[in-house]
Design a protein around this motif. Sequence first.
Motif, PDB file in Angstrom:
ATOM      1  N   PHE A   7      -2.244   8.854  -9.600  1.00  0.00           N
ATOM      2  CA  PHE A   7      -2.202  10.460  -9.369  1.00  0.00           C
ATOM      3  C   PHE A   7      -3.551  11.005  -8.916  1.00  0.00           C
ATOM      4  N   ASP A   8      -4.662  10.572  -9.179  1.00  0.00           N
ATOM      5  CA  ASP A   8      -5.914  11.285  -8.677  1.00  0.00           C
ATOM      6  C   ASP A   8      -6.297  10.521  -7.363  1.00  0.00           C
ATOM      7  N   TYR A   9      -6.076   9.212  -7.187  1.00  0.00           N
ATOM      8  CA  TYR A   9      -6.311   8.578  -6.219  1.00  0.00           C
ATOM      9  C   TYR A   9      -5.030   8.571  -5.166  1.00  0.00           C
ATOM     10  N   LEU A  10      -3.966   8.483  -5.420  1.00  0.00           N
ATOM     11  CA  LEU A  10      -2.596   8.207  -4.635  1.00  0.00           C
ATOM     12  C   LEU A  10      -2.543   6.606  -4.390  1.00  0.00           C
ATOM     13  N   ASN A  11      -3.241   6.008  -5.181  1.00  0.00           N
ATOM     14  CA  ASN A  11      -2.847   4.515  -4.934  1.00  0.00           C
ATOM     15  C   ASN A  11      -1.755   3.891  -5.835  1.00  0.00           C
TER      16      ASN A  11
ATOM     17  N   LYS B  27       0.960  -1.061  -0.036  1.00  0.00           N
ATOM     18  CA  LYS B  27      -0.074   0.043  -0.040  1.00  0.00           C
ATOM     19  C   LYS B  27       1.043   1.176  -0.173  1.00  0.00           C
ATOM     20  N   TYR B  28       0.719   1.825  -1.100  1.00  0.00           N
ATOM     21  CA  TYR B  28       1.979   2.979  -1.081  1.00  0.00           C
ATOM     22  C   TYR B  28       1.361   4.224  -2.093  1.00  0.00           C
ATOM     23  N   ASN B  29       1.414   5.478  -1.205  1.00  0.00           N
ATOM     24  CA  ASN B  29       0.849   6.684  -1.739  1.00  0.00           C
ATOM     25  C   ASN B  29       1.864   7.487  -2.122  1.00  0.00           C
ATOM     26  N   MET B  30       3.116   7.128  -2.350  1.00  0.00           N
ATOM     27  CA  MET B  30       4.306   8.070  -2.757  1.00  0.00           C
ATOM     28  C   MET B  30       4.671   9.097  -1.529  1.00  0.00           C
ATOM     29  N   PHE B  31       3.995   9.427  -0.599  1.00  0.00           N
ATOM     30  CA  PHE B  31       4.569  10.241   0.449  1.00  0.00           C
ATOM     31  C   PHE B  31       5.037   9.480   1.765  1.00  0.00           C
ATOM     32  N   LYS B  32       4.261   8.406   1.992  1.00  0.00           N
ATOM     33  CA  LYS B  32       4.626   7.350   3.148  1.00  0.00           C
ATOM     34  C   LYS B  32       5.372   6.193   2.788  1.00  0.00           C
TER      35      LYS B  32
ATOM     36  N   ARG C 169      -5.206   7.442 -13.309  1.00  0.00           N
ATOM     37  CA  ARG C 169      -6.103   7.974 -12.123  1.00  0.00           C
ATOM     38  C   ARG C 169      -5.965   7.312 -10.936  1.00  0.00           C
TER      39      ARG C 169
END
Lengths: 483, 318
Positions: free
Chosen positions: B279-283, B56-61, B276
């Motif tokens: 970049f839209d959902y950060l998934n 589970k990765y959102n680019m920030f954590k 989407r």
Amino acid sequence: MKKLIALLLAMVMVLSLAACGNDTPETTGPKETKPAVNNDPVETQPVAKEPVEVTIWHLFGESLENGAPHMYYVEWAERFNASQDEIHVTVLGGKSATDIQTAIAAGETPDIFMNYWNNAAQWANAGALLDLTPYYEADTAWNYKDIMPGALALSQYDGKFYSVPNSYSTTFMFYNADILSAAGWDTFPTTTDELMQCIKDTTVANEDGSIKTLGLLPNMPWLDTEMWAAAFNANWISEDGKTSTATDPANKAMFQFILDIYKFYEEEFGWDALAINDFGDTVRGNRATANDPVLTGEVAMRWNSENLAATLAVHGKDVNWKMAWFPNVEGGEARALLTSNVWQINAKSANPDAAWKALADLTSAENQKIMAVGENNNGYFYARRSVLEYMNDTLADELGAAKEDPATGAKVTENLKVITEAMLNGNLQAFPNFAYVNEYLNAISNYGGLIFTGDMTVDEAMQAVVDEIQPLLDESPYVPYEG
Amino acid sequence: MPENTLAPNLAHNKKTSRQQKRFFWIGLAFASPWIIGFLLFKVYPICSAIYFSFTKYNMFKPPEWIGLDNYKELFTDPYVKKSFANTTYMVIVGLPISLSFAMVMAMIMNLRAKGMPLFRTILYLPSVVPSMASALLFLWVMNSRYGIVNNMISFIGLKGPSWLNDPDWTKPTLIIMGCWGCGGTAVIFLAALKSVPTHLYEAARLDGAGKWRQFWTITIPMISPTIQFQFIMGINSMFQYFTQAFVFNMFTGSAGQVTGGGPANSMLFYSINLYREAFDYLNMGYASALAMVLFIIILVVTFVAMRVSDRMVNYDVE
């Protein structure tokens, strides 16, 4: 063997390069200047301290034309840099949300960046944003209580502030007053029932049956359904923040209203939804130009954010166009959809305190009053009450006295007061700011669209929205702003 | 004396080996910019994506390991199904049409006619227009009210379809746009056509073969490696179909805050859905899983296509 050696060698090269480029901002970034300490050893010649670098990214293009947002930010940066020597800010424009995402993920540090409202909660949930609550509470001079409540709600997530509202924007109706007047409407409708009648009265076909004037284009994409929902006083999430309320009667009534507009066109004129959308494609391309459909009379009225007033002031000098508050459902409150771009501070910023100082100055009432002159002297609207009041009480008259913008010759809009009064007195509410805003917006847009293509009934579509969104709300409920 | 004869050879081999080694390092040094680029910008991102697809990765954590959850979710996601169906349509319907169109164009360009260089230039010109620009252009070309296509259709007394708003017509619109920009493919076909030996046609004519027979029994077999190449490349690009549909979705009735999928999601392609999610959902983890599945699909389809087409390809061209 050779292949193995080659691979190993190349990997060494890559690792060396990676090591060279792996300096984190924490280790190489400029550090905040420490306050002077009285018991410093022997006083020597004062050494000039290097100012802390703060980088600001915003969404607008880097145009320096009259009234362009970038121009205001650059001028502010010059003022700010000249006013003190502790912090040096650099402003860069044209940075999209995707640019910012990838930059932060790569360890780059725009300390402050502008973002779209719908990313605010999502990015906060993702850990990209600095919690600004301590700054909000400590910086009394900055005075967050001056910010309009709707915008504050949009700046918080899970009970904490992660954003600083920048713009304050809502949807108005822009209309061709001559067309409405010819149809017997000397004042703009104030309720949705009146609006439907006005649409019927102003829609006219050509002799060959094609569209001459469409009362209102029901599909003028820009958060259509959310905007209509505000007009119908509909909510998308329950008060406790745990349940999707897409199936509530107000939401269904809103979709039914839009569907009824389509039905009217089809039954009365034979224009089906495809014909209306094709017409929409044509006129949408001319939005905010000299051929804006309100100016050409292709539509009697259309909605847009308040900034269209500035454009119509330039292009619509010879057309009797006006603007009005978006009508509300009969007996409902005067509610409209609030959107706002927001400023945020990078959670990885090496200089959060300096970033806050810069951001506080940028979003201070004093600075926003300067920037409120806006494009072509038509105003740019900020989320502070004191700034909106200043625009309403002082700036509108000052600009009105100037009569016309010397750069473009455009007459200063008379609607500045219309906008500020509406913003000060109307109830502007943002879409609930929870972690899955974008998923919710997409679900509404997706299933709402299927209503208009006839693939789903209103009931089916709204149930589908609930089915898709409720699991996300269960995972991360909305925490409403307590004020 | 065998020792005496061997010794100089060994010495020579050693010398050669040192020289070879030197050449090897020099060669490697020259190739290193590409190797570094390949490892940095291809291998590393691919390896990262494989890892992220299990997180589970959102680019920030930092990524959080979740095993196969992303892959399990993928098989129940209605948007994945819809986007895969749309993409498959483009592969099965769009690719053969655009390849056939390019082939026809190439055959026309292969004719000996006056002004052919000019014609070839005109035909190739659209393929140098950036995808974004051509998509914007086609928004007007295919506009159902004022677009040139529907205007031409109206000359013969018919009413053109709603190209951009009718879910049944959006993908054909994209295919037509693809045909308009097929100059690059046509030029490669043209090169293949030029390489077909003329004596084969002469022999066929002597045997009484007509144009159609010549086309099927000489031209197609002789350019079959090129057709196979274009087909494989086409499968790759169609499975990754993105830019044109992305622009259409931005500017037509389905536009909104979030990347759209066009009328009734008829232009929600696999890559658009992937974008989407990322970049839209950060998934980013889920998007990586989508990318891995797409990679495997393309790999399998390409492998099958190559194995099947290998039997039909004539490699005796030279």
